[in-house]
Design an enzyme around this catalytic site. Sequence first.
Site, mmCIF file in Angstrom:
data_model
loop_
_atom_site.group_PDB
_atom_site.id
_atom_site.type_symbol
_atom_site.label_atom_id
_atom_site.label_comp_id
_atom_site.label_asym_id
_atom_site.label_seq_id
_atom_site.Cartn_x
_atom_site.Cartn_y
_atom_site.Cartn_z
ATOM 1 N N GLY A 161 -6.037 -15.952 -37.112
ATOM 2 C CA GLY A 161 -5.548 -15.425 -35.845
ATOM 3 C C GLY A 161 -6.049 -14.018 -35.568
ATOM 4 N N SER A 162 -5.235 -13.258 -34.875
ATOM 5 C CA SER A 162 -5.684 -11.955 -34.373
ATOM 6 C C SER A 162 -5.906 -10.902 -35.449
ATOM 7 C CB SER A 162 -4.684 -11.427 -33.336
ATOM 8 O OG SER A 162 -4.715 -12.234 -32.183
ATOM 9 N N THR A 163 -5.471 -11.145 -36.685
ATOM 10 C CA THR A 163 -5.792 -10.173 -37.738
ATOM 11 C C THR A 163 -7.299 -10.077 -37.950
ATOM 12 O OG1 THR A 163 -5.510 -11.854 -39.472
ATOM 13 C CG2 THR A 163 -3.601 -10.478 -38.946
#
Length: 494
Positions: A217-219
């Site tokens: 995801g956005s990490t």
Amino acid sequence: MNRPLRHIAVFSGVLVLALLVRATWVQFVQADRLANDDNNRRVKIEAFSYPRGNIIVDGKPITGSVETSGDFKYKRTFTDGPMYAPVTGYASQAQGESMLEGVYKKVLNGKDDRLFFNRARGMLTGEKPRGGDVITTINAKAQQAAYKGLTDLKATGAVVALDPRNGKILALASTPSYDPSAFAGVSLAEGEKYQALDHDPAKPMNNRALREIYPPGSTFKILTAAAALEHGTVTDINASSGAPAPYTLPQTRTQVGNDIAGAPCDKASLKTGMQWSCNNVFLDAAHKLGTDKMRETAEKFGFNAEQFTPVRSAVSGYPAKLDQPQTALTGMGQGSLTSTPLQMAMVTAGIANNGKVMKPFMVEELRGPDLSTIEKFDPTPLNPKSPQAVSEGTAKKVQEMMEYTVSDGTASKAKIDGVTVGGKTGTAQHGANVNDERPYAWFVSYAKQADGSSPVAVAVFVDPKNMDMPRSEIAGGKLGGPIAKSVMEAVLKK
């Protein structure tokens, strides 16, 4: 001698020679394999006839041995077994060994060739045999904070904490977990407990920190940002990206929106995009970079390779062949991209260490029963020939954005008074239809000391599938941020 007797003598001589050759083959060539054969009960009886060496955390053993009745005189015990199970693994009279108990089996049971003189001295002096010890890099307080954070949530998940300066693994937690003491023996009841754990649908014996892969995801946007800066696709983190919101994936009519209503994402800069986790900014950055440059940067941080800590990890994958929309999706940590929590901790640690990625390891020293050093492990770069995954200048710009995301953005749950903290939230969709499954929650962060160095970087992964909360409340900052903060505080206080 007549001819028949001569034939008999020759035949008998051949049989004797064959017997000698076979005996030599068994005693020397096959000796090690036979000695370690799972069906060799005599060897197993001897192996459990004395206490095993210990696995050590912060100078204290987290394992032990207890005397029992029966052929196998000693069996393994574990202190805080469920908390440390992803580190120690199990050592069972019936089921064998795993994790550190398996990797360093010969050191712990005293059969390692480097302990030959200890064994020989014991035979002369009459000392009881004992195995060597495995000294870990684990920080007890950080491990407690990681495990407590996950169990308080009643969550399926994992936490990995690293020291970015040297690669030491400070915490390695996975939930749900299990107690290795429950089936350390050979009784029928212990066998049933093992079978119950092995068939439990919650999979408590899976090491989610090292051996399970998930979309990050956005990490992953911190790596996308690093790649864009390193390859010159972005030169000014405050300049407009020109990426519209919502963003239409290249060569398609599919539009991707943003998670935070009202966030100023339209044509936002890289810094604002990080602050509000704007998908459009990072989709566009990955599309402009292309598959090859994205994959090259990912591999410099450890993707597409096994990591040996010394326990082997699963491979975090950045695929070799992606079309344009798939490449764009990797920019926001989706699509065909997969990562272990260890890998995202390595990415975060590499950024915190000014672009230099260190090889992760959780064993500092192997020690003999007489406390002599058998082997010591020194910090090494992940890629010794090219230690910098990205330049120091690139890393510092990503740090600036991550720290702004904590102070003024979506990662505020990781704030620590008086400490500079950088962080990034993540919510990863998954499943054949991404709207069918509850999303994964991620959080990555690091903390800085006064001199600018970072003693701790953390990756938190939470799978909320069994948690009693609405889908709208599943977010990396809310679920993972407080856990990351408590782990960082544990390291900083020590």
